[in-house]
Write an enzyme that holds these catalytic residues in place. Structure first.
Site, PDB file in Angstrom:
ATOM      1  N   ASN A  60       0.546  -1.320   0.186  1.00  0.00           N
ATOM      2  CA  ASN A  60      -0.281   0.128  -0.037  1.00  0.00           C
ATOM      3  C   ASN A  60       0.981   1.559   0.232  1.00  0.00           C
ATOM      4  O   ASN A  60       1.452   1.304   1.001  1.00  0.00           O
ATOM      5  CB  ASN A  60      -0.979  -0.104   1.665  1.00  0.00           C
ATOM      6  N   LYS A  72      -0.141   4.108  -0.135  1.00  0.00           N
ATOM      7  CA  LYS A  72      -0.719   5.570   0.188  1.00  0.00           C
ATOM      8  C   LYS A  72      -0.514   6.270  -1.021  1.00  0.00           C
ATOM      9  O   LYS A  72       0.305   6.510  -1.617  1.00  0.00           O
ATOM     10  CB  LYS A  72      -0.227   6.048   1.369  1.00  0.00           C
ATOM     11  N   HIS A 109      -9.994   2.024   4.865  1.00  0.00           N
ATOM     12  CA  HIS A 109      -8.804   2.179   5.577  1.00  0.00           C
ATOM     13  C   HIS A 109      -8.963   3.183   6.534  1.00  0.00           C
ATOM     14  O   HIS A 109      -9.554   3.814   6.476  1.00  0.00           O
ATOM     15  CB  HIS A 109      -7.134   2.592   4.781  1.00  0.00           C
ATOM     16  N   GLU A 120      -6.681   5.267   7.444  1.00  0.00           N
ATOM     17  CA  GLU A 120      -6.295   7.170   7.558  1.00  0.00           C
ATOM     18  C   GLU A 120      -7.198   7.017   6.309  1.00  0.00           C
ATOM     19  O   GLU A 120      -7.809   8.837   7.286  1.00  0.00           O
ATOM     20  CB  GLU A 120      -5.310   6.810   6.583  1.00  0.00           C
ATOM     21  N   GLU A 162      -5.457  -4.467  10.652  1.00  0.00           N
ATOM     22  CA  GLU A 162      -4.987  -3.710  10.815  1.00  0.00           C
ATOM     23  C   GLU A 162      -4.737  -2.432  11.995  1.00  0.00           C
ATOM     24  O   GLU A 162      -5.505  -1.462  12.123  1.00  0.00           O
ATOM     25  CB  GLU A 162      -5.451  -2.395   9.283  1.00  0.00           C
ATOM     26  N   GLY A 175       2.685   3.162  10.630  1.00  0.00           N
ATOM     27  CA  GLY A 175       3.397   3.940  10.685  1.00  0.00           C
ATOM     28  C   GLY A 175       4.222   4.594  11.816  1.00  0.00           C
ATOM     29  O   GLY A 175       4.304   5.909  11.785  1.00  0.00           O
ATOM     30  N   SER A 183       3.439  -1.863  11.194  1.00  0.00           N
ATOM     31  CA  SER A 183       4.504  -1.787  10.460  1.00  0.00           C
ATOM     32  C   SER A 183       5.129  -3.002   9.827  1.00  0.00           C
ATOM     33  O   SER A 183       6.017  -3.086  10.975  1.00  0.00           O
ATOM     34  CB  SER A 183       5.364  -1.632  11.547  1.00  0.00           C
TER      35      SER A 183
HETATM   36  P1  13P Z   1       2.440  -0.096   7.875  1.00  0.00           P
HETATM   37  O1  13P Z   1       3.504  -0.478   7.050  1.00  0.00           O
HETATM   38  O2  13P Z   1       3.572   1.846   6.930  1.00  0.00           O
HETATM   39  O3  13P Z   1       2.966   0.539   9.061  1.00  0.00           O
HETATM   40  O4  13P Z   1       1.350   1.053   7.366  1.00  0.00           O
HETATM   41  C1  13P Z   1       0.706   0.157   7.038  1.00  0.00           C
HETATM   42  C2  13P Z   1      -0.746   0.644   6.357  1.00  0.00           C
HETATM   43  O5  13P Z   1      -1.458   1.573   6.700  1.00  0.00           O
HETATM   44  C3  13P Z   1      -1.314  -0.866   5.587  1.00  0.00           C
HETATM   45  O6  13P Z   1      -1.922  -0.116   4.484  1.00  0.00           O
END
Ligand code: 13P
Length: 244
Positions: free
Chosen positions: A8, A10, A92, A94, A166, A172, A209
């Site tokens: 992902n 982002k 997600h 976010e 998640e 993050g 992570s």
């Molecule tokens: P990170 O791997 O940066 O923690 O992000 C995970 C994530 O949101 C995958 O969708």
């Protein structure tokens, strides 16, 4: 079945050339890998990458539930399907946090993804506060049931649903969930869903992570079918180590 690694990206990387460079690293690393790899780049890179990297599968990070019309700024599942995307990340944390996406909206998106024969990567997770208050199971159950009701009622069952656990507190910031905690949660989610859907429709992922040091700890578990990777999927070295 091969375990899956979903990158992902982002809102990264910043240019088309960088996106291409990362996809090239994935293509190389994939040659020696036992994992199935999916890249979910920003919409603007999707078409070029799909055309150029035929050996990689691609997904989107969001979609809208209507097919077309006056919905400024939105992208429909049909458009994604026509480009050759196969997966769509939905719900997600976010998107829930910054764009205030609700369970009801995620429900409509999920239906549209399935009806367009794309595969939803349906994300759920609890905040640290909810976890501390022992509300994890309640929160996850509510996210699942309120967004998937219509999916449970579908007459046809020959679709795939990927449920990605998640935990928000693990995204993050480099703090991972313990494998045993992720497993316990995934088993709980599976138990709920098996009342409504056949096991053959379901896959369970972990995200939060993940990097080259911990990916194998998760993927070696029978109950974990795949992982979602954020930051580490933007570093060539990490890409190579994760897929080796
Ligand atoms: P990170 O791997 O940066 O923690 O992000 C995970 C994530 O949101 C995958 O969708």
């Amino acid at each position: 079945m091969k375990k899956m690694v979903v990158f992902n990206w982002k809102m990264n990387p910043g240019s088309k050339n960088e996106a291409k460079r990362l996809a090239e690293a994935v293509r190389e690393a994939k040659k020696n890998s036992n994992f199935k790899v999916v890249i979910c780049p920003p919409f603007v890179y999707l078409e070029n990458l799909i055309k150029e990297f035929k050996e990689i599968e691609f997904g989107a990070q969001n979609c809208f539930w209507e097919e077309k019309g006056s919905f400024t700024g939105e992208i429909s599942c049909k458009m994604l399907k026509n480009l050759g995307a196969r997966f769509v990340i939905l719900g997600h944390s976010e998107r829930r946090r910054y764009f205030k996406e609700t369970n009801e909206e995620i429900a409509k998106k999920t239906m549209s993804v399935i009806e367009n024969k794309l595969i939803p990567i349906f994300c759920i997770g609890e905040t640290l506060e909810e976890r501390k208050k022992n509300l994890t199971k309640k929160v996850l159950k509510n996210q699942l049931l309120s967004s998937l009701k219509e999916v449970f009622n579908l007459k046809f069952k020959n679709f795939r649903l990927i449920v990605a656990y998640e935990p928000i507190w693990a995204i993050g910031i480099g703090r991972t969930c313990k494998v045993e905690d992720a497993l316990e949660t995934i088993c709980y989610l599976k138990k709920i869903l098996l009342d409504f859907l056949p096991l053959s429709s379901l896959l369970f992922f972990y995200g939060g992570s993940i990097n080259s040091k911990n990916i194998f700890l998760f993927l070696k578990e029978k109950e974990i079918d795949g992982v979602l990777v954020g930051r580490a999927s933007l570093k060539e070295k990490e890409i190579i180590s994760m897929l080796s």
